[in-house]
Structures are given as C-alpha cells and as structure tokens.
Design a protein around this motif. Sequence first.
Motif, PDB file in Angstrom:
ATOM      1  N   ALA A  75       1.892  -2.171   9.369  1.00 40.59           N
ATOM      2  CA  ALA A  75       0.635  -2.639   9.366  1.00 40.59           C
ATOM      3  C   ALA A  75       0.314  -3.762  11.186  1.00 40.59           C
ATOM      4  CB  ALA A  75       0.004  -3.868   8.623  1.00 40.59           C
TER       5      ALA A  75
ATOM      6  N   GLY B  32       3.341  -4.377   6.580  1.00 40.05           N
ATOM      7  CA  GLY B  32       2.869  -3.234   6.095  1.00 40.05           C
ATOM      8  C   GLY B  32       3.563  -2.523   4.755  1.00 40.05           C
TER       9      GLY B  32
ATOM     10  N   SER C  54      -5.628  -3.256   8.159  1.00 44.70           N
ATOM     11  CA  SER C  54      -4.912  -2.314   7.369  1.00 44.70           C
ATOM     12  C   SER C  54      -3.849  -2.774   6.576  1.00 44.70           C
ATOM     13  CB  SER C  54      -4.307  -1.350   8.959  1.00 44.70           C
ATOM     14  OG  SER C  54      -2.789  -2.124   9.194  1.00 44.70           O
TER      15      SER C  54
END
Length: 310
Positions: free
Chosen positions: A249, A277, A254
């Motif tokens: 990320a 992430g 995100s």
Amino acid sequence: MRVALIGSADFGKAALEAFLDRGDEVVAVFCPPDNPKSSKPEALKEAAIARGLAPLQFASLKGPEAAQAMIDSKADICVMAYVLQFVPQELCKLPKHGTIQYHPSLLPKYRGPSAINWAIALGEEKTGLTIFRPSDGLDEGEVILQKEVAIAPDDTLGKVYFDKLFPLGIQALLEAADLVVANKHQEIVQDESQANYEGWFDANAAQIHWATHISQIYNLIRACNPAPGAWTKFGEQKVQIYDCHKHVAATFGSVKGKPGEVTQITLDSFFVTCHGGQIEVLKAKGAEGKVTGAELAKELSLEVGQFFTL
C-alpha cells in the motif's frame, strides 16, 4: 583420490555420483540405518548399491565398528554431505587428509539446521555455502572454502536451495577436496564476533501473524516454501500457504480492511490484509493437496469480510 562419504538424502547421492563420475574411488559410504516408518528408500543408500558399493549403516558413528570401517577404507579424505548423525572427531581425523563438511550458509552466520529458511525469513539479500572442517561444535570448524549467492526478492526456499546452493555445493565439495588433498588449501578460524546460531525452523516459526508487516509475512512464506509451509488458521482449520504476491500500500487511503481480513476473491486467488498492504494467496494446501488460492477459498467457503486468525 580415495574418498569416504558420510551423508544422506539427495544431496549425499549427488555428492557420491559427482566423485564417482569424475573418476575418484569412493571407498566407503556411511548412511543412516533404514527408517522402518518410511516407505521411501534412502537416496544415498540406493545410489551406492546401484553403483556397486555396499553402504555402511551404523546405528552410531561413535563406536569402534565405524572407526574400524574408516580405517579399513584407507581413505585419503572424508566428505560429509547432509549428515544426520553425530560424527566424532576421532572418526573425522582418521583419513589421511581428515574430513570436510558442507553447510548452506556463509559461516559463521546462520549456524544450525535451518540456515536457508532463517536467511530468507529475516530478509537477507545474499547467502552462500561453506566447506569447513567439522568439529564437535555445531558448524564451528575452520573454513576452507565459501561461495556466495544472491537471494532475489521473490526467491523461495526451494529456489535458493535446489537451483543455487545444491548444485554449487556439490561443485564446492569437489573443489575443496582437491585443494585439501593437494595441501593447497587454507583453514580460517571463524570470527565468533560475527556468529549466530539458529535452531530448527519449525511449525511455531512458520506461523503467519497477520498483524505484522507485509514484508515480514512475505519473507516468511517464501522461507517456508516448499517446507515446512507457512500457516495460519481460519476458524479451527489450519491453512498452509505457499505461493503468493505482495501488494504494498503506497498511501493510507489504499489500505483495505484490517489485518487478517479477506478483502478480495478472484478467479485465481484471494487477498488478505496485513500492515503495509495485502498478501495475494496463489497456492495453498487444500484437503486434496496443493490448490490455487481460488480453489482453497471455495473449499473453505471464504467470503470477503471474513478473518484469518491473527
């Protein structure tokens, strides 16, 4: 050159064949006793028999029978290749030029039985192999030869070992044996200030903790592929994960979901969130063996929003 070999498994087999194929005389092959619980024949034993040699299978290498067998062999050098039994110094010193041993790390770093797993799991960008003089201390003897290899960002345990350290290690054993028998080698005492010992990379070490950073999880999964297999739990079910991608990320916005949460299921895979992430699971272990991430998701009835155990 008259070679005595102590070893086991495919690496021991490959070492035996390498010395024989280049014209050396293998005068003794020591391998472990047969395992009654295993249906798979011991690779080194089978290779020795196939090449017309009688393998020596002592329950212990510390007894007088093993020492006498080594004396009778009149070996110039003893080579240790994937050794599972303790080899005493008395036995190591019997050949004319002593004994050399292979270890898959750049000693003195990563002494111990799971050197490659730990190097990958801890994010090392290189590792290597060492040919050294065995001592009564584990991986502590004088270094004769070292070879370095890179650990690429996506390399797995299988890639580093089978494609890099296995073939390079066989060639290094041949090279080191030649140097020792010709008295052209050096023996360098290991720098204890740089030493570390790592134990077995067992099931506890292989557990995925989704609340840790994505790079740590990704390195762990690579370090456990193909064995012992990184694992997590979905409810009460243990799930082993092998191949994966990491999706880092780049921004706060995100980041999808919370650690351990399933955020997406595709035709081939599923995604699990961790710090930094998401891990995309490509291959895992299902009820019938290795399956794609999507097949495992179907088998587990996974749904977006469900969680793996942290």
